[in-house]
Design an enzyme around this catalytic site. Sequence first.
Site, PDB file in Angstrom:
ATOM      1  N   GLU A   1      14.541 -31.643 -18.613  1.00  0.00           N
ATOM      2  CA  GLU A   1      14.704 -30.222 -18.961  1.00  0.00           C
ATOM      3  C   GLU A   1      16.173 -29.849 -19.074  1.00  0.00           C
ATOM      4  O   GLU A   1      16.994 -30.271 -18.266  1.00  0.00           O
ATOM      5  CB  GLU A   1      14.034 -29.319 -17.916  1.00  0.00           C
ATOM      6  CG  GLU A   1      13.961 -27.855 -18.365  1.00  0.00           C
ATOM      7  CD  GLU A   1      13.413 -26.924 -17.288  1.00  0.00           C
ATOM      8  OE1 GLU A   1      12.300 -27.181 -16.788  1.00  0.00           O
ATOM      9  OE2 GLU A   1      14.106 -25.947 -16.948  1.00  0.00           O
TER      10      GLU A   1
ATOM     11  N   GLU B   1      10.720 -29.170 -10.499  1.00  0.00           N
ATOM     12  CA  GLU B   1      11.683 -28.678  -9.504  1.00  0.00           C
ATOM     13  C   GLU B   1      11.097 -28.469  -8.109  1.00  0.00           C
ATOM     14  O   GLU B   1      10.970 -27.333  -7.645  1.00  0.00           O
ATOM     15  CB  GLU B   1      12.373 -27.403 -10.044  1.00  0.00           C
ATOM     16  CG  GLU B   1      13.123 -27.723 -11.336  1.00  0.00           C
ATOM     17  CD  GLU B   1      13.982 -26.596 -11.901  1.00  0.00           C
ATOM     18  OE1 GLU B   1      13.933 -25.477 -11.361  1.00  0.00           O
ATOM     19  OE2 GLU B   1      14.696 -26.854 -12.884  1.00  0.00           O
TER      20      GLU B   1
END
Length: 516
Positions: free
Chosen positions: A359, A255
């Site tokens: 994810e 991220e």
Amino acid sequence: MRSPGLLLLLLIGSIASQEGGDCCQARNFGHGSVVCVCNATYCDSPGAVKLPPVGQFLSFLSSKAGSRLEKRQGQVQENSTGAALRLSIVPYQHYQKIKGFGGAMTDAAAINILSLSAGAQDQLLRQYFAPEGIEYNMVRVPMASCDFSTHLYTYTDTPGDYNLTSFTLEKEDTQMKIPLLQKAQALSPRPLSLFASAWSAPAWMKTNDALTGKGSLKGQPGGPEYKTWAQYYIRFLEEYGKYNLSFWAVTTGNEPTAGEMTNYSFQALGFTPKTQRDWVAKDIGPALHRAFPETRIIMLDDNRLLLPYWAKAVLSDIHAARYIHGIGVHWYFDKFAPADITLSTTHHLYPEYFLIGTEACAGWTPLDRGVTLGSWERAEDYAHDIMEDLNNYVVGWTDWNLALNPEGGPNWVKNFVDSTIIVDQKQDVFYKQPTFYSMAHYSKFLWEGSQRVGVSYSQRSSLESSAFIRPDQSVVLVILNRSEEDIPFEVWDPAVGFLSASAPAHSILTFLWATV
Ligand SMILES: *[C@@H]1O[C@H](CO)[C@@H](O)[C@H](O)[C@H]1NC(C)=O
Ligand SMILES: *[C@@H]1O[C@H](CO)[C@@H](O)[C@H](O)[C@H]1NC(C)=O
Ligand SMILES: *[C@@H]1O[C@H](CO)[C@@H](O)[C@H](O)[C@H]1NC(C)=O
Ligand SMILES: *[C@@H]1O[C@H](CO)[C@@H](O)[C@H](O)[C@H]1NC(C)=O
Ligand SMILES: *[C@@H]1O[C@H](CO)[C@@H](O)[C@H](O)[C@H]1NC(C)=O
Ligand SMILES: CC(=O)N[C@H]1CO[C@H](CO)[C@@H](O)[C@@H]1O
């Protein structure tokens, strides 16, 4: 001497356990459906699935009503059953090939698994990786700590150590994650595809001098911090290599927008599309290619709503694009990012790069936080998101923590979420959540190399589906019904004939049949 009768009984017993079919020890916690309880000596398992001969098919059903991979065998028919709804397999419409399915060996997952007795640990790992389990073939491995750790660390916390001479794995690696990964590999009949993601660089390399919050690497791509950060990846791969664990891929970092745009309360490292592009082109790309030419680079590792913007920014540069193989997506905010305009658009712009889910977890929103034992709604969220991804060119899907405790941790910032397996250490049991079976309906059947093919509907239906031809020419069809009603339908595969079927309300079905 043993009596022949006893021997026969033992034989039958061992065949039964290999083939699975053991029942789910269901427990209802009042959240819509049931969990299956497993302990050191008992766990329901689908068993090793044997392909039936041409002319017959297998179906596996999981439902809100309590079925869990319930196996049925049926006869393929010569003629239509007359059902109004027909799903036809279109084998000449070819799409992407499957890479695989898996979960993440976080510190938290390892802590939970190791908190069980040796027998229960073995059962749990078998559930994920053994032929009688759901046959995961991918594992995401965080490099050093993330929020699902009990403390903050990187592998080189000595300030100014640009040569990484103090680089050392932590006890979370050597005593927890590595032994579990080795056991998982030993249980799996195929090599596991491991991929590594880093949450933060050491604080001394960063603009904010901290592992958490908003901050990026000091200087510019090509500079000492960016170069050292690439070498840190190489050192990580070398150290894990000493334990015979080799990595299929690394991501460019978990991220990147978290450390760039927001002030995360946990480990983050910011990149813009430009710094990610240039770090790949100048540092990690050439360094990895020299040291580990087989290891893939997956860019993004962040929410799909950033597509196709990030892909364009990074892959339009040939110096970066030549080192990258795939694009990793997280599932958060998928509701606000339609799959066609994010995933399919990116695929059509850059068809030579694979898209892969890196994810996902349930229980992450403030309104629906943490573990909910037996939630079927979450099972449907999983099954739907996986199917939507697969129907938009995604080649695999990786769940988040392989196991969490009943609180949804440990997590040092209390960012508790749900998991497919919840470990109750006090009772030495673990609960397989409905989401575990959502994963199973895909992971157990869609071998690496399976290719998605078309499905055509005879009439409008809210029934969702995805079909695949496996390398041995057998067909896998996954069906999801998120509604209240039961309506019969039929499946037509021109290669074999008609399958009569029915998808109960709130159910997931996997069909499997041979064509040769
Ligand atoms: C494990 O589970 C099985 C099946 O539910 C049960 O019969 C057995 O007593 C359990 N073992 C322990 C030690 O609780
Ligand atoms: C299939 O349909 C044909 C034509 O209507 C018929 O002749 C045949 O008997 C049917 N086969 C079966 C197995 O019902
Ligand atoms: C790093 O290694 C190089 C080459 O071996 C050496 O010249 C340099 O002094 C080292 N730097 C540090 C900070 O140890
Ligand atoms: C790694 O694998 C090799 C060959 O398979 C074996 O000889 C060696 O003992 C293994 N090392 C470790 C640390 O497991
Ligand atoms: C970021 O959040 C931390 C607390 O998590 C706070 O102490 C800090 O001041 C914040 N920084 C900025 C730039 O908002
Ligand atoms: C088999 C089947 O299609 N069952 C139901 C699935 O959900 C839709 C949407 O409401 C129903 O119309 C179907 O009857």
